[in-house]
Write an enzyme that holds these catalytic residues in place. Structure first.
Site, PDB file in Angstrom:
ATOM      1  N   SER A   8      -2.562 -12.242  24.778  1.00 47.62           N
ATOM      2  CA  SER A   8      -1.181 -12.435  25.225  1.00 47.62           C
ATOM      3  C   SER A   8      -1.142 -13.342  26.447  1.00 47.62           C
ATOM      4  O   SER A   8      -1.659 -12.998  27.510  1.00 47.62           O
ATOM      5  CB  SER A   8      -0.535 -11.093  25.558  1.00 47.62           C
ATOM      6  OG  SER A   8       0.720 -11.337  26.160  1.00 47.62           O
ATOM      7  N   HIS A  33      -0.616 -14.993  21.338  1.00 43.05           N
ATOM      8  CA  HIS A  33       0.554 -14.109  21.330  1.00 43.05           C
ATOM      9  C   HIS A  33       1.465 -14.525  22.491  1.00 43.05           C
ATOM     10  O   HIS A  33       1.054 -14.514  23.649  1.00 43.05           O
ATOM     11  CB  HIS A  33       0.108 -12.655  21.478  1.00 43.05           C
ATOM     12  CG  HIS A  33       1.227 -11.663  21.378  1.00 43.05           C
ATOM     13  ND1 HIS A  33       1.732 -11.212  20.173  1.00 43.05           N
ATOM     14  CD2 HIS A  33       1.955 -11.037  22.342  1.00 43.05           C
ATOM     15  CE1 HIS A  33       2.710 -10.349  20.399  1.00 43.05           C
ATOM     16  NE2 HIS A  33       2.872 -10.226  21.703  1.00 43.05           N
ATOM     17  N   ASP A  35       5.040 -13.893  24.442  1.00 42.23           N
ATOM     18  CA  ASP A  35       6.099 -12.906  24.678  1.00 42.23           C
ATOM     19  C   ASP A  35       7.327 -13.548  25.304  1.00 42.23           C
ATOM     20  O   ASP A  35       7.268 -13.999  26.448  1.00 42.23           O
ATOM     21  CB  ASP A  35       5.580 -11.824  25.624  1.00 42.23           C
ATOM     22  CG  ASP A  35       4.539 -10.951  24.961  1.00 42.23           C
ATOM     23  OD1 ASP A  35       4.838 -10.373  23.907  1.00 42.23           O
ATOM     24  OD2 ASP A  35       3.417 -10.861  25.503  1.00 42.23           O
ATOM     25  N   MET A  37      10.982 -12.925  26.736  1.00 42.68           N
ATOM     26  CA  MET A  37      11.827 -11.829  27.249  1.00 42.68           C
ATOM     27  C   MET A  37      13.077 -12.399  27.903  1.00 42.68           C
ATOM     28  O   MET A  37      12.991 -13.389  28.638  1.00 42.68           O
ATOM     29  CB  MET A  37      11.052 -11.036  28.299  1.00 42.68           C
ATOM     30  CG  MET A  37       9.721 -10.513  27.807  1.00 42.68           C
ATOM     31  SD  MET A  37       8.878  -9.634  29.113  1.00 42.68           S
ATOM     32  CE  MET A  37       7.327  -9.236  28.299  1.00 42.68           C
ATOM     33  N   HIS A  66       6.606 -13.331  19.900  1.00 43.27           N
ATOM     34  CA  HIS A  66       7.208 -11.996  19.933  1.00 43.27           C
ATOM     35  C   HIS A  66       8.501 -12.061  20.748  1.00 43.27           C
ATOM     36  O   HIS A  66       8.457 -12.212  21.966  1.00 43.27           O
ATOM     37  CB  HIS A  66       6.178 -11.040  20.578  1.00 43.27           C
ATOM     38  CG  HIS A  66       6.660  -9.644  20.777  1.00 43.27           C
ATOM     39  ND1 HIS A  66       6.001  -8.742  21.588  1.00 43.27           N
ATOM     40  CD2 HIS A  66       7.743  -8.975  20.288  1.00 43.27           C
ATOM     41  CE1 HIS A  66       6.637  -7.590  21.582  1.00 43.27           C
ATOM     42  NE2 HIS A  66       7.704  -7.700  20.815  1.00 43.27           N
ATOM     43  N   MET A  68      11.525 -10.590  22.504  1.00 41.20           N
ATOM     44  CA  MET A  68      12.147  -9.394  23.086  1.00 41.20           C
ATOM     45  C   MET A  68      13.488  -9.834  23.656  1.00 41.20           C
ATOM     46  O   MET A  68      13.698  -9.872  24.861  1.00 41.20           O
ATOM     47  CB  MET A  68      11.224  -8.798  24.154  1.00 41.20           C
ATOM     48  CG  MET A  68      10.042  -8.049  23.548  1.00 41.20           C
ATOM     49  SD  MET A  68       8.661  -7.907  24.690  1.00 41.20           S
ATOM     50  CE  MET A  68       7.870  -9.472  24.364  1.00 41.20           C
ATOM     51  N   MET A 137       4.782  -1.388  19.010  1.00 42.92           N
ATOM     52  CA  MET A 137       4.694  -1.406  20.473  1.00 42.92           C
ATOM     53  C   MET A 137       4.002  -0.126  20.939  1.00 42.92           C
ATOM     54  O   MET A 137       4.452   0.977  20.642  1.00 42.92           O
ATOM     55  CB  MET A 137       6.088  -1.492  21.104  1.00 42.92           C
ATOM     56  CG  MET A 137       6.803  -2.818  20.909  1.00 42.92           C
ATOM     57  SD  MET A 137       5.844  -4.287  21.346  1.00 42.92           S
ATOM     58  CE  MET A 137       5.421  -3.973  23.060  1.00 42.92           C
ATOM     59  N   ASP A 175       0.537  -3.783  20.082  1.00 39.14           N
ATOM     60  CA  ASP A 175       0.893  -4.575  21.259  1.00 39.14           C
ATOM     61  C   ASP A 175       1.156  -3.684  22.471  1.00 39.14           C
ATOM     62  O   ASP A 175       2.149  -2.960  22.516  1.00 39.14           O
ATOM     63  CB  ASP A 175       2.135  -5.425  20.933  1.00 39.14           C
ATOM     64  CG  ASP A 175       2.428  -6.449  22.017  1.00 39.14           C
ATOM     65  OD1 ASP A 175       1.612  -6.594  22.942  1.00 39.14           O
ATOM     66  OD2 ASP A 175       3.478  -7.110  21.906  1.00 39.14           O
TER      67      ASP A 175
END
Ligand code: DX5
Ligand code: ZN
Length: 215
Positions: A8, A33, A35, A37, A66, A68, A137, A175
């Protein structure tokens, strides 16, 4: 199929991202990966399109993005354009999840669905055959470096049963809080992809840590 490792980038050094991208390129890792957000779906803001575009230029491995964020449908095309190979949306953020999944597929990306620690496996029942990946998660999303939630082991086993029952091809991705103590048991329980941020980037030798997680 042997399991995959997806470091990540959230825990990488953003002051010298090139170096960490190169490190992952040269390592035994399988995916990046990433993320995203938005400060609404989760209580943190990370990075967006310009960073993903820059990583795409340097990376030699697939980008596992990913999301979010709320209203992910509004940005599906934009994530395709910056280079996402796998696009994962949260079940909790989609009121029309089936449509969100089809939108991602129609753009030629692999599609993942992430579920928070409180969301039961049964809620995936009617879409499990339509997706390429489930992101379980194992912490509450929003931050790297959190403590692994032990109940995840049971969820992996239940998800594996559901996948087999439905003859789905979905991979099980874990994750949050994956480390050198729990990764073996996760694989034994049925996990196919391990995301690791803190464990990789805050170790003394990230390349070696990736090798250990992959072994
Ligand atoms: C958490 C993110 C994770 C995070 C994992 O909301 O989805 O991908 O970067 O980090 P670690 O491995 O440090 O828990
Ligand atoms: Zn993630």
């Amino acid at each position: 199929m042997s399991h995959l490792i997806a470091p990540s980038v959230l825990s990488a050094n953003f002051g010298n991202l090139n170096k960490d991208i190169e490190l992952i390129n040269r390592s035994d890792a399988d995916w990046f990966h990433l993320d995203v957000m938005d400060g609404v779906f989760v209580p943190n803001i990370s990075f967006g399109f310009p960073i993903i575009k820059a990583i795409k230029k340097l990376s030699t491995k697939p980008l596992d993005v990913h999301l979010m964020i709320v209203n992910p449908d509004n940005y599906t095309l934009a994530f395709k354009e910056v280079g996402a190979d796998i696009l994962t949306v949260h079940l909790e953020a989609c009121s029309h999840l089936h449509r969100s999944i089809q939108n991602i597929k129609n753009l030629g990306m692999k599609v993942g669905v992430a579920i928070n620690p409180h969301t039961p496996i049964e809620s995936l029942k009617d879409i499990i055959s339509d997706i390429d990946l489930v992101c379980l998660m194992s912490v509450n999303p929003g931050f790297g470096g959190q403590k692994f939630i032990e109940n995840t082991f049971e969820k992996v086993r239940d998800l594996k049963i559901l996948i087999e029952q439905k003859k789905s091809k979905a991979l099980i991705e874990i994750d949050g809080g994956v480390d050198l103590k729990n990764y073996k048991k996760l694989i034994e329980s049925g996990a196919n992809v391990l995301v690791a941020g803190n464990t990789v980037f805050n170790s003394e030798n990230p390349t070696e840590t990736i090798k250990l997680l992959k072994a």
